[in-house]
Design an enzyme around this catalytic site. Structure first.
Site, PDB file in Angstrom:
ATOM      1  N   MET A 209      65.999  14.760 -86.412  1.00 26.13           N
ATOM      2  CA  MET A 209      66.211  13.685 -87.335  1.00 26.13           C
ATOM      3  C   MET A 209      64.857  13.166 -88.060  1.00 26.13           C
ATOM      4  O   MET A 209      65.038  12.116 -88.832  1.00 26.13           O
ATOM      5  CB  MET A 209      66.966  12.782 -86.810  1.00 26.13           C
ATOM      6  CG  MET A 209      68.526  12.934 -86.433  1.00 26.13           C
ATOM      7  SD  MET A 209      69.551  11.552 -86.267  1.00 26.13           S
ATOM      8  CE  MET A 209      69.613  10.721 -87.786  1.00 26.13           C
TER       9      MET A 209
ATOM     10  N   VAL B  88      64.471  10.732 -79.853  1.00 24.06           N
ATOM     11  CA  VAL B  88      63.336  11.588 -79.828  1.00 24.06           C
ATOM     12  C   VAL B  88      63.377  13.103 -79.763  1.00 24.06           C
ATOM     13  O   VAL B  88      64.375  13.590 -79.195  1.00 24.06           O
ATOM     14  CB  VAL B  88      62.419  11.003 -78.714  1.00 24.06           C
ATOM     15  CG1 VAL B  88      61.063  11.827 -78.606  1.00 24.06           C
ATOM     16  CG2 VAL B  88      62.193   9.338 -78.973  1.00 24.06           C
TER      17      VAL B  88
ATOM     18  N   ASP C  35      58.174  16.402 -93.071  1.00 26.08           N
ATOM     19  CA  ASP C  35      59.385  15.395 -93.351  1.00 26.08           C
ATOM     20  C   ASP C  35      58.844  13.966 -93.663  1.00 26.08           C
ATOM     21  O   ASP C  35      59.774  12.975 -94.159  1.00 26.08           O
ATOM     22  CB  ASP C  35      60.332  15.243 -92.002  1.00 26.08           C
ATOM     23  CG  ASP C  35      60.760  16.392 -91.925  1.00 26.08           C
ATOM     24  OD1 ASP C  35      60.987  17.395 -92.626  1.00 26.08           O
ATOM     25  OD2 ASP C  35      61.431  16.591 -90.798  1.00 26.08           O
TER      26      ASP C  35
ATOM     27  N   LYS D  53      66.786  11.210 -90.719  1.00 27.80           N
ATOM     28  CA  LYS D  53      67.337  11.993 -91.932  1.00 27.80           C
ATOM     29  C   LYS D  53      68.500  13.136 -91.211  1.00 27.80           C
ATOM     30  O   LYS D  53      68.397  13.383 -90.110  1.00 27.80           O
ATOM     31  CB  LYS D  53      66.498  12.890 -92.717  1.00 27.80           C
ATOM     32  CG  LYS D  53      65.305  13.680 -91.955  1.00 27.80           C
ATOM     33  CD  LYS D  53      66.042  15.054 -91.526  1.00 27.80           C
ATOM     34  CE  LYS D  53      64.689  15.811 -90.803  1.00 27.80           C
ATOM     35  NZ  LYS D  53      65.471  17.282 -90.049  1.00 27.80           N
TER      36      LYS D  53
END
Length: 321
Positions: free
Chosen positions: A114, A110, A151, A16
């Site tokens: 995101m 990593v 998230d 994301k």
């Protein structure tokens, strides 16, 4: 008697971008309230869940994807979010001795801001739900996911959404047309707690007083709903960006270079260090990716919104030939 062939379920889940991120003051519980606009993009993690012969949850990781994300350095023990997701699902569904091997194929950077770990957890929840036939609803999976990370519910849902609370209180929002972005991944990640800590320190030093965020930016939502990249370019915002740039100053020159090469706007994704450049359209994104790669940047054109966690392939026997 023939021994059953282990079954494998493969699930993908998206990374994301936080198109807008407002961060409130440090709370007594050590967290920060946020008001964010999530956009799932077409860079997907994949988790393959395979029934194991003996009880236990094992995790493996392999590198993958055009951003050449390495598989090294990722903890594979019970603290891995994928292992925790499988254990949480087993506990909720009353499976006393879960037996599963979980293979993560890394595509999302990593510690890159995101939500790659959250995407892994979302994929693991959906994969194990299918593998074990537990039949949990989307709401039940989202509730389990919220306990694993803020998230995770969004990685399950995908699309575009406003996130309130710590980001887990989701309201889907309209996104009329695909928006095109170019991601630039860094060679190393940033610690999310460290970036939030730097934000608190910067605010203390400057005397800034942050308000509790209660709503997402209306101008961002309007630009998303219209599918208007030019309008969105003027209103994207990330409260964490000054802190991320303070921790990793080299990001500033890359942000500037992306704009010089034609990006409508550039932003630090979440807590960073991945950068997201907004392009006018797909052709412009492809050209920007090429230009950034020519200068040595690890760049990739993507689009959003993208779907949430979903089967990457039907359940099928694992190939042991």
């Amino acid at each position: 008697m023939t021994t059953p062939v282990p079954q494998t379920v493969r699930v993908s889940a998206p990374g994301k971008i936080n198109v807008s991120l407002k961060v409130g003051p440090l709370r007594a519980d050590g967290y920060h309230s946020v008001a964010t606009v999530y956009l799932a993009v077409s860079l997907f993690e994949e988790v393959a869940a395979t029934a194991a012969a003996r009880p236990g949850i094992t995790v493996r990781v392999e590198a993958g994807g055009p951003l050449r994300i390495p598989a090294s350095g990722i903890p594979l023990g019970p603290d891995n979010l994928v292992a925790r997701a499988a254990a949480a699902l087993a506990g909720y569904a009353g499976i006393p001795d879960p037996a599963v091997d979980l293979l993560i194929t890394k595509h999302v950077p990593v510690a890159g801001g995101m939500g790659g770990g959250s995407a892994d957890a979302a994929a693991a929840l959906l994969a194990c739900n299918e593998l074990w036939g537990t039949g949990l609803s989307a709401a039940e999976l989202a509730s389990l996911g919220a306990k694993l990370g803020a998230d995770v519910p969004f990685a399950l849902a995908g699309g575009a959404a406003v996130g309130l609370g710590v980001g887990d209180q989701l309201t889907p929002v309209a996104a009329a047309a695909p928006l095109h972005w170019v991601l630039v991944a860094s060679a190393s990640g940033l610690s999310t707690p460290a970036v939030y800590g730097r934000l608190d320190a910067l605010r203390t030093t400057s005397g800034a007083v942050a308000a509790e965020p209660e709503t997402a930016d209306a101008a961002v939502l309007a630009a998303l709903a219209a599918g208007n990249p030019a309008a969105l370019a003027g209103v994207i915002h990330n409260d964490l960006q000054p802190a991320a740039l303070s921790v990793s100053p080299a990001l500033e020159s890359t942000l500037q270079r992306g704009r010089e090469l034609g990006a409508l706007a550039g932003i630090v994704s979440g807590s960073g260090p991945t950068l997201a450049f907004l392009a006018a359209d797909g052709a412009a994104a492809a050209g920007l990716e090429t230009a950034l790669r020519a200068e040595g940047h690890n760049a990739l054109a993507v689009y959003g919104p993208a779907p949430g966690a979903e089967p990457a392939a039907p359940a099928a026997p694992a190939d042991h030939t």
